[in-house]
Design a protein around this motif. Structure first.
Motif, PDB file in Angstrom:
ATOM      1  N   TYR A  36       0.826  -1.215   0.000  1.00 11.08           N
ATOM      2  CA  TYR A  36       0.000   0.000   0.000  1.00 11.08           C
ATOM      3  C   TYR A  36       0.858   1.262   0.000  1.00 11.08           C
ATOM      4  O   TYR A  36       0.457   2.294  -0.539  1.00 11.08           O
ATOM      5  CB  TYR A  36      -0.968  -0.014   1.183  1.00 11.08           C
ATOM      6  N   THR A  37       2.064   1.183   0.613  1.00 11.11           N
ATOM      7  CA  THR A  37       2.926   2.366   0.612  1.00 11.11           C
ATOM      8  C   THR A  37       3.421   2.669  -0.798  1.00 11.11           C
ATOM      9  O   THR A  37       3.550   3.838  -1.179  1.00 11.11           O
ATOM     10  CB  THR A  37       4.120   2.183   1.562  1.00 11.11           C
ATOM     11  N   ARG A  38       3.684   1.626  -1.573  1.00  6.89           N
ATOM     12  CA  ARG A  38       4.119   1.848  -2.960  1.00  6.89           C
ATOM     13  C   ARG A  38       2.990   2.452  -3.790  1.00  6.89           C
ATOM     14  O   ARG A  38       3.217   3.317  -4.644  1.00  6.89           O
ATOM     15  CB  ARG A  38       4.605   0.531  -3.572  1.00  6.89           C
ATOM     16  N   THR A  39       1.761   2.005  -3.542  1.00  6.05           N
ATOM     17  CA  THR A  39       0.626   2.568  -4.274  1.00  6.05           C
ATOM     18  C   THR A  39       0.415   4.032  -3.906  1.00  6.05           C
ATOM     19  O   THR A  39       0.112   4.863  -4.769  1.00  6.05           O
ATOM     20  CB  THR A  39      -0.641   1.759  -3.997  1.00  6.05           C
ATOM     21  N   MET A  40       0.593   4.379  -2.648  1.00  8.98           N
ATOM     22  CA  MET A  40       0.420   5.771  -2.242  1.00  8.98           C
ATOM     23  C   MET A  40       1.400   6.694  -2.960  1.00  8.98           C
ATOM     24  O   MET A  40       1.104   7.878  -3.170  1.00  8.98           O
ATOM     25  CB  MET A  40       0.563   5.912  -0.722  1.00  8.98           C
ATOM     26  N   MET A  41       2.540   6.152  -3.380  1.00 11.28           N
ATOM     27  CA  MET A  41       3.499   6.964  -4.122  1.00 11.28           C
ATOM     28  C   MET A  41       3.010   7.270  -5.536  1.00 11.28           C
ATOM     29  O   MET A  41       3.692   7.978  -6.289  1.00 11.28           O
ATOM     30  CB  MET A  41       4.846   6.256  -4.182  1.00 11.28           C
ATOM     31  N   GLY A  42       1.829   6.812  -5.893  1.00 12.16           N
ATOM     32  CA  GLY A  42       1.231   7.166  -7.172  1.00 12.16           C
ATOM     33  C   GLY A  42       1.057   8.665  -7.359  1.00 12.16           C
ATOM     34  O   GLY A  42       0.847   9.133  -8.487  1.00 12.16           O
ATOM     35  N   PHE A  43       1.144   9.426  -6.278  1.00 14.09           N
ATOM     36  CA  PHE A  43       1.064  10.890  -6.430  1.00 14.09           C
ATOM     37  C   PHE A  43       2.162  11.414  -7.351  1.00 14.09           C
ATOM     38  O   PHE A  43       2.029  12.494  -7.943  1.00 14.09           O
ATOM     39  CB  PHE A  43       1.126  11.583  -5.071  1.00 14.09           C
ATOM     40  N   LEU A  44       3.254  10.634  -7.507  1.00 12.59           N
ATOM     41  CA  LEU A  44       4.341  11.065  -8.392  1.00 12.59           C
ATOM     42  C   LEU A  44       3.873  11.240  -9.828  1.00 12.59           C
ATOM     43  O   LEU A  44       4.477  12.002 -10.591  1.00 12.59           O
ATOM     44  CB  LEU A  44       5.481  10.038  -8.354  1.00 12.59           C
ATOM     45  N   LEU A  45       2.802  10.568 -10.203  1.00  9.76           N
ATOM     46  CA  LEU A  45       2.289  10.685 -11.566  1.00  9.76           C
ATOM     47  C   LEU A  45       1.738  12.081 -11.845  1.00  9.76           C
ATOM     48  O   LEU A  45       1.658  12.501 -13.004  1.00  9.76           O
ATOM     49  CB  LEU A  45       1.210   9.628 -11.811  1.00  9.76           C
ATOM     50  N   LEU A  46       1.371  12.797 -10.792  1.00 10.95           N
ATOM     51  CA  LEU A  46       0.912  14.183 -10.943  1.00 10.95           C
ATOM     52  C   LEU A  46       1.926  15.179 -10.390  1.00 10.95           C
ATOM     53  O   LEU A  46       2.000  16.319 -10.862  1.00 10.95           O
ATOM     54  CB  LEU A  46      -0.436  14.379 -10.242  1.00 10.95           C
ATOM     55  N   HIS A  47       2.690  14.754  -9.377  1.00  9.40           N
ATOM     56  CA  HIS A  47       3.669  15.634  -8.742  1.00  9.40           C
ATOM     57  C   HIS A  47       4.995  14.888  -8.623  1.00  9.40           C
ATOM     58  O   HIS A  47       5.317  14.349  -7.559  1.00  9.40           O
ATOM     59  CB  HIS A  47       3.182  16.074  -7.359  1.00  9.40           C
ATOM     60  N   PRO A  48       5.779  14.832  -9.681  1.00  9.49           N
ATOM     61  CA  PRO A  48       7.024  14.064  -9.638  1.00  9.49           C
ATOM     62  C   PRO A  48       8.091  14.655  -8.720  1.00  9.49           C
ATOM     63  O   PRO A  48       8.989  13.928  -8.291  1.00  9.49           O
ATOM     64  CB  PRO A  48       7.499  14.071 -11.096  1.00  9.49           C
TER      65      PRO A  48
ATOM     66  N   GLU B 174       9.709   5.140 -13.405  1.00 11.35           N
ATOM     67  CA  GLU B 174      10.246   3.842 -13.002  1.00 11.35           C
ATOM     68  C   GLU B 174      11.737   3.719 -13.301  1.00 11.35           C
ATOM     69  O   GLU B 174      12.409   2.845 -12.741  1.00 11.35           O
ATOM     70  CB  GLU B 174       9.465   2.718 -13.684  1.00 11.35           C
ATOM     71  N   ALA B 175      12.257   4.613 -14.120  1.00  7.62           N
ATOM     72  CA  ALA B 175      13.696   4.610 -14.388  1.00  7.62           C
ATOM     73  C   ALA B 175      14.489   5.109 -13.180  1.00  7.62           C
ATOM     74  O   ALA B 175      15.682   4.801 -13.053  1.00  7.62           O
ATOM     75  CB  ALA B 175      14.010   5.478 -15.608  1.00  7.62           C
ATOM     76  N   VAL B 176      13.830   5.850 -12.286  1.00  8.67           N
ATOM     77  CA  VAL B 176      14.532   6.387 -11.117  1.00  8.67           C
ATOM     78  C   VAL B 176      13.905   5.961  -9.797  1.00  8.67           C
ATOM     79  O   VAL B 176      14.505   6.171  -8.734  1.00  8.67           O
ATOM     80  CB  VAL B 176      14.594   7.932 -11.185  1.00  8.67           C
ATOM     81  N   HIS B 177      12.719   5.357  -9.844  1.00  9.85           N
ATOM     82  CA  HIS B 177      12.047   4.899  -8.630  1.00  9.85           C
ATOM     83  C   HIS B 177      11.781   3.398  -8.722  1.00  9.85           C
ATOM     84  O   HIS B 177      11.234   2.920  -9.730  1.00  9.85           O
ATOM     85  CB  HIS B 177      10.715   5.623  -8.435  1.00  9.85           C
ATOM     86  N   ALA B 178      12.139   2.658  -7.671  1.00  9.82           N
ATOM     87  CA  ALA B 178      11.874   1.220  -7.627  1.00  9.82           C
ATOM     88  C   ALA B 178      10.430   0.981  -7.190  1.00  9.82           C
ATOM     89  O   ALA B 178      10.153   0.402  -6.132  1.00  9.82           O
ATOM     90  CB  ALA B 178      12.861   0.539  -6.678  1.00  9.82           C
ATOM     91  N   LEU B 179       9.505   1.443  -8.005  1.00  6.03           N
ATOM     92  CA  LEU B 179       8.072   1.365  -7.729  1.00  6.03           C
ATOM     93  C   LEU B 179       7.355   0.833  -8.965  1.00  6.03           C
ATOM     94  O   LEU B 179       7.767   1.114 -10.086  1.00  6.03           O
ATOM     95  CB  LEU B 179       7.509   2.749  -7.383  1.00  6.03           C
ATOM     96  N   LYS B 180       6.261   0.105  -8.751  1.00  2.81           N
ATOM     97  CA  LYS B 180       5.474  -0.410  -9.869  1.00  2.81           C
ATOM     98  C   LYS B 180       4.411   0.629 -10.237  1.00  2.81           C
ATOM     99  O   LYS B 180       3.214   0.434 -10.002  1.00  2.81           O
ATOM    100  CB  LYS B 180       4.843  -1.744  -9.488  1.00  2.81           C
ATOM    101  N   LEU B 181       4.860   1.715 -10.830  1.00  8.72           N
ATOM    102  CA  LEU B 181       3.947   2.816 -11.116  1.00  8.72           C
ATOM    103  C   LEU B 181       3.084   2.577 -12.340  1.00  8.72           C
ATOM    104  O   LEU B 181       2.026   3.202 -12.471  1.00  8.72           O
ATOM    105  CB  LEU B 181       4.745   4.110 -11.274  1.00  8.72           C
ATOM    106  N   THR B 182       3.492   1.673 -13.239  1.00  6.14           N
ATOM    107  CA  THR B 182       2.654   1.389 -14.412  1.00  6.14           C
ATOM    108  C   THR B 182       1.330   0.751 -13.998  1.00  6.14           C
ATOM    109  O   THR B 182       0.252   1.241 -14.384  1.00  6.14           O
ATOM    110  CB  THR B 182       3.416   0.509 -15.411  1.00  6.14           C
TER     111      THR B 182
END
Length: 289
Positions: free
Chosen positions: A71-83, A252-260
């Motif tokens: 869930y913490t990785r999903t919360m980082m989805g804000f990066l899609l609007l505020h990188p 994803e090139a700079v963050h180890a997160l499954k943002l796709t």
């Protein structure tokens, strides 16, 4: 918070797993049952608990800043609007997973963490939360009151505050969401963690919609039984899926997160957030948001 403990690392030696199991059994036998924050320590990890059944925070000893819980990785989805936000406010410190990740991987961002329980803050060194400096501040305060203040306006507010018996009522109230909306920057974003088992979810989502209108999405969190709310100031729709996916691949090139996959769930979640009849069904096991 309030997520099950991750499965054992298959790369951990059998002896270490046995020692960890013995530590866990001692924890089950000795941990207090009064909601006091306690730490379970094994050879490979530390975890924070308010009771023996739920994990509030989980830290890998090998990589203390890694976001272990889905869930913490999903919360980082804000990066899609505020990188690269200038300021992030985090309501609920726990073991500091989100705070540490943002502090390390968003070097231009100032992070303020608000935690109501001084006993949780007292554990910050054990969870390797850096000391306060010009970019990081940990405040002992009620998050619901903090967002009503007049300090600098963050681009992102992350809400992950829990007690032993679940999310405090004040963090799910219409007044709290209205205060978050007022406190956020003009293009700001609210991200909140909800338990799928929380029967108050329809109430929370209704309160958010009353404040943010159609500018919201709710989606199943990665690898967990939690849900993540995204609500933002601005246009009532997220960017197109193609735009979000392009941003996710670049991040994803700079963050180890499954943002796709997070981008896909966020986009699908707009339809869920727009349908009050669907809010009552979010906890169903077959749900695949």
């Amino acid at each position: 918070m309030n997520e099950r403990k991750p499965d054992a690392d298959p790369g951990v030696a059998a002896g270490s797993r046995r020692t960890s199991f013995e530590s866990y059994m001692r924890f089950l036998a000795e941990a207090p049952r009064d909601g006091t924050p306690v730490v379970l320590e094994t050879e490979t990890a530390l975890s924070l608990h308010f009771d023996v059944l739920a994990t509030q925070s989980f830290m890998s000893r090998r990589d203390p800043d890694r976001l272990v819980l889905g869930y913490t990785r999903t919360m980082m989805g804000f990066l899609l609007l505020h990188p690269s936000p200038a300021r992030i406010s985090v309501i609920g410190l726990g073991g500091g997973s989100l705070v540490k990740y943002c502090y390390r991987h968003l070097p231009a961002t100032r992070v303020v963490a608000v935690e109501i329980d001084p006993a949780v803050i007292a554990l910050r060194e054990r969870f390797r939360i850096p000391p306060d400096d010009v970019r990081l501040q940990v405040v002992c305060a009620d998050g619901a009151e903090y967002v009503r203040g007049r300090e600098a306006r963050p681009e992102v507010i992350l809400v992950d505050g829990f007690l032993a018996d679940g999310m405090p009522l004040q963090l799910g109230s219409a007044g709290f969401y209205a205060a978050c909306h007022a406190r956020l920057a003009d293009d700001g974003m609210l991200v909140a963690n909800f338990l799928a088992s929380d029967r108050g979810m329809p109430h929370y989502l209704g309160a958010v919609r009353a404040v943010f209108g159609a500018s919201m999405s709710v989606a199943r969190a990665e690898d967990s039984c939690n849900y993540t709310l995204f609500a933002w100031k601005g246009p009532p729709r997220l960017p197109s899926l193609q735009t979000l996916l392009a941003r996710a691949r670049a991040l994803e090139a700079v963050h180890a997160l499954k943002l796709t996959p997070t981008a896909r769930r966020m986009k699908r979640g707009e339809a869920v957030a727009a349908d009050p009849d669907a809010w009552h069904a979010l906890a169903r096991p077959r749900d695949t948001l």
